[in-house]
Design a protein around this motif. Structure first.
Motif, PDB file in Angstrom:
ATOM      1  N   PHE A 170       4.794  -1.140  -0.704  1.00 24.52           N
ATOM      2  CA  PHE A 170       4.564  -2.528  -1.129  1.00 24.52           C
ATOM      3  C   PHE A 170       3.211  -2.734  -1.797  1.00 24.52           C
ATOM      4  O   PHE A 170       2.829  -3.876  -2.077  1.00 24.52           O
ATOM      5  N   PHE A 171       2.517  -1.634  -2.058  1.00 29.21           N
ATOM      6  CA  PHE A 171       1.187  -1.725  -2.647  1.00 29.21           C
ATOM      7  C   PHE A 171       1.069  -0.837  -3.873  1.00 29.21           C
ATOM      8  O   PHE A 171       1.826   0.120  -4.041  1.00 29.21           O
ATOM      9  N   ALA A 172       0.098  -1.191  -4.725  1.00 28.65           N
ATOM     10  CA  ALA A 172      -0.182  -0.343  -5.873  1.00 28.65           C
ATOM     11  C   ALA A 172      -0.667   1.028  -5.419  1.00 28.65           C
ATOM     12  O   ALA A 172      -1.366   1.152  -4.412  1.00 28.65           O
ATOM     13  N   LEU A 173      -0.269   2.040  -6.156  1.00 29.12           N
ATOM     14  CA  LEU A 173      -0.726   3.408  -5.920  1.00 29.12           C
ATOM     15  C   LEU A 173      -1.389   3.922  -7.186  1.00 29.12           C
ATOM     16  O   LEU A 173      -1.033   3.488  -8.299  1.00 29.12           O
ATOM     17  N   GLY A 174      -2.302   4.829  -7.025  1.00 24.76           N
ATOM     18  CA  GLY A 174      -3.020   5.304  -8.191  1.00 24.76           C
ATOM     19  C   GLY A 174      -3.484   6.740  -8.067  1.00 24.76           C
ATOM     20  O   GLY A 174      -3.463   7.330  -6.976  1.00 24.76           O
ATOM     21  N   ASN A 183      -3.904   0.742  -2.988  1.00 29.37           N
ATOM     22  CA  ASN A 183      -4.667  -0.502  -2.969  1.00 29.37           C
ATOM     23  C   ASN A 183      -4.075  -1.416  -1.902  1.00 29.37           C
ATOM     24  O   ASN A 183      -3.304  -2.329  -2.187  1.00 29.37           O
ATOM     25  N   VAL A 184      -4.446  -1.144  -0.648  1.00 30.03           N
ATOM     26  CA  VAL A 184      -3.924  -1.949   0.446  1.00 30.03           C
ATOM     27  C   VAL A 184      -4.743  -3.212   0.661  1.00 30.03           C
ATOM     28  O   VAL A 184      -4.465  -3.989   1.574  1.00 30.03           O
ATOM     29  N   ARG A 185      -5.746  -3.427  -0.201  1.00 30.50           N
ATOM     30  CA  ARG A 185      -6.538  -4.645  -0.109  1.00 30.50           C
ATOM     31  C   ARG A 185      -5.873  -5.802  -0.844  1.00 30.50           C
ATOM     32  O   ARG A 185      -6.263  -6.945  -0.686  1.00 30.50           O
ATOM     33  N   GLN A 186      -4.873  -5.490  -1.677  1.00 25.69           N
ATOM     34  CA  GLN A 186      -4.170  -6.548  -2.380  1.00 25.69           C
ATOM     35  C   GLN A 186      -3.031  -7.061  -1.495  1.00 25.69           C
ATOM     36  O   GLN A 186      -2.585  -6.354  -0.582  1.00 25.69           O
ATOM     37  N   PRO A 187      -2.549  -8.283  -1.758  1.00 24.89           N
ATOM     38  CA  PRO A 187      -1.378  -8.756  -1.012  1.00 24.89           C
ATOM     39  C   PRO A 187      -0.188  -7.845  -1.292  1.00 24.89           C
ATOM     40  O   PRO A 187      -0.051  -7.329  -2.407  1.00 24.89           O
ATOM     41  N   PRO A 188       0.667  -7.639  -0.317  1.00 24.57           N
ATOM     42  CA  PRO A 188       1.857  -6.822  -0.573  1.00 24.57           C
ATOM     43  C   PRO A 188       2.721  -7.419  -1.683  1.00 24.57           C
ATOM     44  O   PRO A 188       2.762  -8.638  -1.850  1.00 24.57           O
ATOM     45  N   ARG A 189       3.362  -6.533  -2.426  1.00 21.81           N
ATOM     46  CA  ARG A 189       4.271  -6.934  -3.523  1.00 21.81           C
ATOM     47  C   ARG A 189       3.540  -7.682  -4.640  1.00 21.81           C
ATOM     48  O   ARG A 189       4.129  -8.542  -5.309  1.00 21.81           O
ATOM     49  N   SER A 190       2.281  -7.378  -4.848  1.00 24.76           N
ATOM     50  CA  SER A 190       1.532  -7.987  -5.960  1.00 24.76           C
ATOM     51  C   SER A 190       2.025  -7.429  -7.286  1.00 24.76           C
ATOM     52  O   SER A 190       2.260  -6.223  -7.400  1.00 24.76           O
ATOM     53  N   ASP A 191       2.138  -8.289  -8.280  1.00 21.17           N
ATOM     54  CA  ASP A 191       2.609  -7.857  -9.593  1.00 21.17           C
ATOM     55  C   ASP A 191       1.421  -7.426 -10.450  1.00 21.17           C
ATOM     56  O   ASP A 191       1.258  -7.854 -11.588  1.00 21.17           O
ATOM     57  N   SER A 192       0.609  -6.566  -9.901  1.00 19.14           N
ATOM     58  CA  SER A 192      -0.535  -6.014 -10.612  1.00 19.14           C
ATOM     59  C   SER A 192      -1.002  -4.784  -9.846  1.00 19.14           C
ATOM     60  O   SER A 192      -0.572  -4.549  -8.716  1.00 19.14           O
ATOM     61  N   VAL A 193      -1.866  -3.995 -10.453  1.00 18.88           N
ATOM     62  CA  VAL A 193      -2.430  -2.863  -9.719  1.00 18.88           C
ATOM     63  C   VAL A 193      -3.658  -3.281  -8.938  1.00 18.88           C
ATOM     64  O   VAL A 193      -4.123  -2.552  -8.074  1.00 18.88           O
ATOM     65  N   GLY A 194      -4.179  -4.481  -9.247  1.00 20.68           N
ATOM     66  CA  GLY A 194      -5.371  -4.947  -8.551  1.00 20.68           C
ATOM     67  C   GLY A 194      -6.632  -4.294  -9.106  1.00 20.68           C
ATOM     68  O   GLY A 194      -6.619  -3.655 -10.159  1.00 20.68           O
ATOM     69  N   ALA A 195      -7.710  -4.492  -8.393  1.00 21.59           N
ATOM     70  CA  ALA A 195      -8.995  -3.929  -8.817  1.00 21.59           C
ATOM     71  C   ALA A 195      -9.055  -2.442  -8.487  1.00 21.59           C
ATOM     72  O   ALA A 195      -8.755  -2.031  -7.361  1.00 21.59           O
ATOM     73  N   LEU A 196      -9.443  -1.647  -9.466  1.00 19.87           N
ATOM     74  CA  LEU A 196      -9.474  -0.198  -9.244  1.00 19.87           C
ATOM     75  C   LEU A 196     -10.466   0.173  -8.151  1.00 19.87           C
ATOM     76  O   LEU A 196     -10.282   1.162  -7.442  1.00 19.87           O
ATOM     77  N   GLY A 197     -11.505  -0.650  -8.015  1.00 20.79           N
ATOM     78  CA  GLY A 197     -12.487  -0.389  -6.972  1.00 20.79           C
ATOM     79  C   GLY A 197     -11.979  -0.662  -5.566  1.00 20.79           C
ATOM     80  O   GLY A 197     -12.648  -0.307  -4.591  1.00 20.79           O
ATOM     81  N   ASP A 198     -10.812  -1.273  -5.453  1.00 25.28           N
ATOM     82  CA  ASP A 198     -10.252  -1.583  -4.131  1.00 25.28           C
ATOM     83  C   ASP A 198      -9.380  -0.458  -3.577  1.00 25.28           C
ATOM     84  O   ASP A 198      -8.946  -0.526  -2.435  1.00 25.28           O
ATOM     85  N   PHE A 199      -9.125   0.556  -4.388  1.00 28.44           N
ATOM     86  CA  PHE A 199      -8.250   1.626  -3.919  1.00 28.44           C
ATOM     87  C   PHE A 199      -8.936   2.448  -2.831  1.00 28.44           C
ATOM     88  O   PHE A 199     -10.143   2.718  -2.898  1.00 28.44           O
ATOM     89  N   GLY A 200      -8.127   2.869  -1.863  1.00 26.32           N
ATOM     90  CA  GLY A 200      -8.657   3.673  -0.768  1.00 26.32           C
ATOM     91  C   GLY A 200      -7.537   4.460  -0.126  1.00 26.32           C
ATOM     92  O   GLY A 200      -6.508   4.713  -0.736  1.00 26.32           O
ATOM     93  N   SER A 201      -7.727   4.806   1.137  1.00 23.59           N
ATOM     94  CA  SER A 201      -6.772   5.654   1.869  1.00 23.59           C
ATOM     95  C   SER A 201      -6.567   6.962   1.125  1.00 23.59           C
ATOM     96  O   SER A 201      -5.438   7.427   0.935  1.00 23.59           O
ATOM     97  N   TRP A 202      -7.658   7.593   0.762  1.00 24.16           N
ATOM     98  CA  TRP A 202      -7.621   8.758  -0.116  1.00 24.16           C
ATOM     99  C   TRP A 202      -6.892   9.944   0.508  1.00 24.16           C
ATOM    100  O   TRP A 202      -7.039  10.224   1.698  1.00 24.16           O
ATOM    101  N   ILE A 226      -0.205   2.200 -10.652  1.00 27.03           N
ATOM    102  CA  ILE A 226       1.091   1.558 -10.845  1.00 27.03           C
ATOM    103  C   ILE A 226       1.311   0.538  -9.739  1.00 27.03           C
ATOM    104  O   ILE A 226       1.011   0.790  -8.566  1.00 27.03           O
ATOM    105  N   SER A 227       1.817  -0.620 -10.117  1.00 32.28           N
ATOM    106  CA  SER A 227       2.089  -1.672  -9.137  1.00 32.28           C
ATOM    107  C   SER A 227       3.252  -1.265  -8.242  1.00 32.28           C
ATOM    108  O   SER A 227       3.977  -0.309  -8.534  1.00 32.28           O
ATOM    109  N   TRP A 228       3.453  -2.017  -7.183  1.00 29.67           N
ATOM    110  CA  TRP A 228       4.446  -1.621  -6.195  1.00 29.67           C
ATOM    111  C   TRP A 228       5.860  -1.515  -6.790  1.00 29.67           C
ATOM    112  O   TRP A 228       6.640  -0.669  -6.381  1.00 29.67           O
TER     113      TRP A 228
END
Length: 128
Positions: free
Chosen positions: A31-35, A99-118, A51-53
C-alpha cells in the motif's frame, strides 16, 4: 521484523541488461510507494526510480530515463528494476526502500527523502 530483500545484481557488460528484484516480508508494503536507490563508491546514495502503490505514478532520475523501468507486483509484494543499456557509471550498490511515511494508497511516490526500511543492497558492476 519487516524486511526488504534485494536480488538480481551482478556483473554486466556495458550495453547489457540486468533485472533487480526486491521482495518485502510484510504485505502492508503493497500500500506504499517503493523505490530503488544506489550508492557508488565515494558518493552519496541517490534515488534511481520509484513507483506508487498502484503503479500509476513513477519517478526516474534523469540519468536512467529511457534505460531503466520500475514495476511492481503487489500480489507478490515485490518491486523490480529492469536495467537496460547499462553504463559503467551505473556501477553501484542498489537498495530498495519503502515510503511508509506517506498515507497508504497515496497516488504519488511522495518525497524521496521519506523513503526508508532499507534492504541490505545488491551490487551491480558494469564493465566497459
Amino acid at each position: 521484523q519487516v524486511q526488504l530483500v534485494e536480488s538480481g545484481g551482478g556483473l554486466a557488460q556495458a550495453g547489457g541488461s540486468l533485472r533487480l528484484s526486491c521482495a518485502a516480508s510484510a504485505r502492508t508494503f503493497s500500500f506504499f510507494a517503493l523505490g530503488w536507490f544506489r550508492q557508488a563508491p565515494g558518493k552519496e546514495r541517490e534515488p534511481v526510480a520509484a513507483i506508487s502503490w498502484n503503479g500509476n505514478r513513477v519517478f526516474y532520475a534523469d540519468s536512467v530515463k529511457g534505460r531503466f523501468m520500475i514495476s511492481r507486483d503487489n500480489a507478490k509484494v515485490t518491486v523490480y528494476l529492469q536495467m537496460n543499456s547499462l553504463k559503467p557509471e551505473d556501477t553501484a550498490v542498489y537498495y530498495c526502500a519503502a515510503n511508509v511515511r506517506q498515507p497508504p494508497r497515496s497516488d504519488s511516490v511522495g518525497a524521496l527523502g521519506d523513503f526508508g526500511s532499507w534492504g541490505q543492497g545488491t551490487q551491480v558492476t558494469v564493465s566497459s
